[in-house]
Design a protein around this motif. Sequence first.
Motif, PDB file in Angstrom:
ATOM      1  N   SER A   1       0.862  -1.275   0.031  1.00 44.31           N
ATOM      2  CA  SER A   1       0.057   0.026   0.001  1.00 44.31           C
ATOM      3  C   SER A   1       0.791   1.378  -0.084  1.00 44.31           C
ATOM      4  O   SER A   1       0.390   2.225  -0.492  1.00 44.31           O
ATOM      5  N   ILE A   2       2.028   1.292   0.416  1.00 46.83           N
ATOM      6  CA  ILE A   2       2.973   2.209   0.457  1.00 46.83           C
ATOM      7  C   ILE A   2       3.906   2.310  -0.832  1.00 46.83           C
ATOM      8  O   ILE A   2       3.986   3.320  -1.484  1.00 46.83           O
ATOM      9  N   VAL A   3       4.465   0.970  -0.992  1.00 48.07           N
ATOM     10  CA  VAL A   3       5.471   0.942  -2.076  1.00 48.07           C
ATOM     11  C   VAL A   3       4.696   1.082  -3.655  1.00 48.07           C
ATOM     12  O   VAL A   3       5.484   1.860  -4.372  1.00 48.07           O
ATOM     13  N   ILE A   4       3.588   0.546  -3.950  1.00 45.66           N
ATOM     14  CA  ILE A   4       2.983   0.802  -4.882  1.00 45.66           C
ATOM     15  C   ILE A   4       2.803   2.238  -5.244  1.00 45.66           C
ATOM     16  O   ILE A   4       3.004   2.639  -6.633  1.00 45.66           O
ATOM     17  N   PRO A   5       2.155   3.065  -4.745  1.00 45.47           N
ATOM     18  CA  PRO A   5       1.907   4.397  -4.975  1.00 45.47           C
ATOM     19  C   PRO A   5       3.121   5.372  -5.232  1.00 45.47           C
ATOM     20  O   PRO A   5       3.413   6.165  -5.847  1.00 45.47           O
ATOM     21  N   LEU A   6       4.254   4.775  -4.299  1.00 47.52           N
ATOM     22  CA  LEU A   6       5.318   5.414  -4.485  1.00 47.52           C
ATOM     23  C   LEU A   6       6.205   5.153  -5.859  1.00 47.52           C
ATOM     24  O   LEU A   6       6.725   5.972  -6.283  1.00 47.52           O
ATOM     25  N   LEU A   7       6.055   4.062  -5.953  1.00 47.01           N
ATOM     26  CA  LEU A   7       6.714   3.330  -7.182  1.00 47.01           C
ATOM     27  C   LEU A   7       6.179   4.185  -8.423  1.00 47.01           C
ATOM     28  O   LEU A   7       6.995   4.422  -9.467  1.00 47.01           O
ATOM     29  N   VAL A   8       4.717   4.243  -8.356  1.00 49.21           N
ATOM     30  CA  VAL A   8       4.102   4.733  -9.503  1.00 49.21           C
ATOM     31  C   VAL A   8       4.590   6.318  -9.655  1.00 49.21           C
ATOM     32  O   VAL A   8       5.034   6.753 -10.711  1.00 49.21           O
ATOM     33  N   ALA A   9       4.767   6.947  -8.448  1.00 49.88           N
ATOM     34  CA  ALA A   9       4.970   8.261  -8.384  1.00 49.88           C
ATOM     35  C   ALA A   9       6.543   8.481  -9.023  1.00 49.88           C
ATOM     36  O   ALA A   9       6.836   9.513 -10.013  1.00 49.88           O
ATOM     37  N   VAL A  10       7.226   7.686  -8.520  1.00 50.26           N
ATOM     38  CA  VAL A  10       8.771   7.569  -9.393  1.00 50.26           C
ATOM     39  C   VAL A  10       8.861   7.361 -10.662  1.00 50.26           C
ATOM     40  O   VAL A  10       9.348   8.142 -11.535  1.00 50.26           O
ATOM     41  N   LEU A  11       8.172   6.280 -10.975  1.00 50.32           N
ATOM     42  CA  LEU A  11       8.251   6.032 -12.398  1.00 50.32           C
ATOM     43  C   LEU A  11       7.826   6.841 -13.269  1.00 50.32           C
ATOM     44  O   LEU A  11       8.133   6.760 -14.547  1.00 50.32           O
ATOM     45  N   PHE A  12       6.653   7.525 -12.792  1.00 53.79           N
ATOM     46  CA  PHE A  12       6.006   8.277 -13.574  1.00 53.79           C
ATOM     47  C   PHE A  12       6.758   9.527 -14.272  1.00 53.79           C
ATOM     48  O   PHE A  12       6.522  10.019 -15.304  1.00 53.79           O
ATOM     49  N   GLY A  13       7.885   9.815 -13.485  1.00 52.14           N
ATOM     50  CA  GLY A  13       8.634  10.956 -13.826  1.00 52.14           C
ATOM     51  C   GLY A  13      10.287  10.281 -14.575  1.00 52.14           C
ATOM     52  O   GLY A  13      10.536  11.075 -14.924  1.00 52.14           O
ATOM     53  N   ILE A  14      10.331   9.192 -14.723  1.00 51.10           N
ATOM     54  CA  ILE A  14      11.103   8.456 -15.536  1.00 51.10           C
ATOM     55  C   ILE A  14      10.788   8.236 -17.047  1.00 51.10           C
ATOM     56  O   ILE A  14       9.699   7.583 -17.122  1.00 51.10           O
ATOM     57  N   LYS A  15      11.471   8.632 -17.947  1.00 53.68           N
ATOM     58  CA  LYS A  15      11.325   8.320 -19.622  1.00 53.68           C
ATOM     59  C   LYS A  15      12.404   7.347 -19.797  1.00 53.68           C
ATOM     60  O   LYS A  15      13.410   7.863 -19.493  1.00 53.68           O
ATOM     61  N   ILE A  16      12.008   6.377 -20.483  1.00 52.58           N
ATOM     62  CA  ILE A  16      13.206   5.627 -20.965  1.00 52.58           C
ATOM     63  C   ILE A  16      13.669   6.183 -22.314  1.00 52.58           C
ATOM     64  O   ILE A  16      12.984   6.341 -23.118  1.00 52.58           O
ATOM     65  N   PRO A  17      14.908   6.459 -22.448  1.00 55.93           N
ATOM     66  CA  PRO A  17      15.561   7.067 -23.602  1.00 55.93           C
ATOM     67  C   PRO A  17      15.444   6.160 -24.740  1.00 55.93           C
ATOM     68  O   PRO A  17      15.527   4.974 -24.531  1.00 55.93           O
ATOM     69  N   ASN A  18      15.047   6.838 -25.791  1.00 56.39           N
ATOM     70  CA  ASN A  18      15.115   6.550 -27.094  1.00 56.39           C
ATOM     71  C   ASN A  18      14.016   5.179 -27.358  1.00 56.39           C
ATOM     72  O   ASN A  18      14.001   4.263 -28.311  1.00 56.39           O
ATOM     73  N   ALA A  19      13.175   4.833 -26.307  1.00 53.90           N
ATOM     74  CA  ALA A  19      12.285   4.171 -26.401  1.00 53.90           C
ATOM     75  C   ALA A  19      10.872   4.306 -27.373  1.00 53.90           C
ATOM     76  O   ALA A  19      10.554   5.501 -27.376  1.00 53.90           O
ATOM     77  N   GLU A  20      10.642   3.320 -27.818  1.00 55.47           N
ATOM     78  CA  GLU A  20       9.481   3.475 -28.934  1.00 55.47           C
ATOM     79  C   GLU A  20       8.111   3.953 -27.896  1.00 55.47           C
ATOM     80  O   GLU A  20       7.790   3.087 -27.098  1.00 55.47           O
ATOM     81  N   PRO A  21       7.674   5.167 -28.387  1.00 60.35           N
ATOM     82  CA  PRO A  21       6.155   5.293 -27.467  1.00 60.35           C
ATOM     83  C   PRO A  21       5.379   4.287 -27.667  1.00 60.35           C
ATOM     84  O   PRO A  21       4.901   3.750 -28.707  1.00 60.35           O
ATOM     85  N   LEU A  22       4.495   3.648 -26.554  1.00 58.90           N
ATOM     86  CA  LEU A  22       3.687   2.797 -26.470  1.00 58.90           C
ATOM     87  C   LEU A  22       2.422   3.317 -26.658  1.00 58.90           C
ATOM     88  O   LEU A  22       1.415   3.250 -25.770  1.00 58.90           O
ATOM     89  N   THR A  23       2.016   4.148 -27.532  1.00 59.38           N
ATOM     90  CA  THR A  23       0.831   5.021 -27.741  1.00 59.38           C
ATOM     91  C   THR A  23      -0.211   3.754 -27.787  1.00 59.38           C
ATOM     92  O   THR A  23      -1.633   4.489 -27.994  1.00 59.38           O
ATOM     93  N   PHE A  24      -0.274   2.597 -28.343  1.00 62.16           N
ATOM     94  CA  PHE A  24      -1.282   1.773 -28.530  1.00 62.16           C
ATOM     95  C   PHE A  24      -1.940   1.270 -27.240  1.00 62.16           C
ATOM     96  O   PHE A  24      -3.057   0.743 -26.955  1.00 62.16           O
ATOM     97  N   LEU A  25      -1.146   1.557 -26.167  1.00 60.04           N
ATOM     98  CA  LEU A  25      -1.793   1.221 -24.815  1.00 60.04           C
ATOM     99  C   LEU A  25      -2.961   1.731 -24.114  1.00 60.04           C
ATOM    100  O   LEU A  25      -3.723   1.086 -23.437  1.00 60.04           O
TER     101      LEU A  25
END
Length: 177
Positions: A19-43
Amino acid sequence: MEQTMTAEKRYKKWIVTFSIVIPLLVAVLFGIKIPNAEPLTFLPPIYATINGLTAVLLVVAFFAIKSGNMKLHQRLMKTCIGLSVAFLAMYMAYHMTSDSTPFGGTGWVRNLYFFILISHILLSIVIIPLVLITFVRGFFGEYKRHAKIARYTFPLWLYVAVSGVVVYLMISPYYVN
């Protein structure tokens, strides 16, 4: 009974952790962009569909337990949890590879969109421990305690699932392909 309570207490540590880790992980990962990754716009339409399917299955599971079909209810609830995990994985993959889409609506529609979005986000955080506690109580046969918390878990989870679809439908005209 004592053995059940011991097991539930053991799982409470995991429930609190998730309950603590999931929201924190989402918040952290939301700010991370994978460099040169193909945008997954179909998702987005896929994970919106998963939200819709989750909502439908939650309602079916509700009627299954009301009619006494515990096995179907249990299978459907496990499926809903699995769908929620799949949604979260796709949602994060999309946001780690694609820029956020700004909402283009104006006036009262804009206010409505942000009300639904913010309530969806806040309740998606609240629902994590509720779903986990409800699941553990049902899994260990604490049906009275399960039903007591399920009264709150069900409508909140249903709102999160349905509002996720509504948010997608409202923002989808503004996606860049």
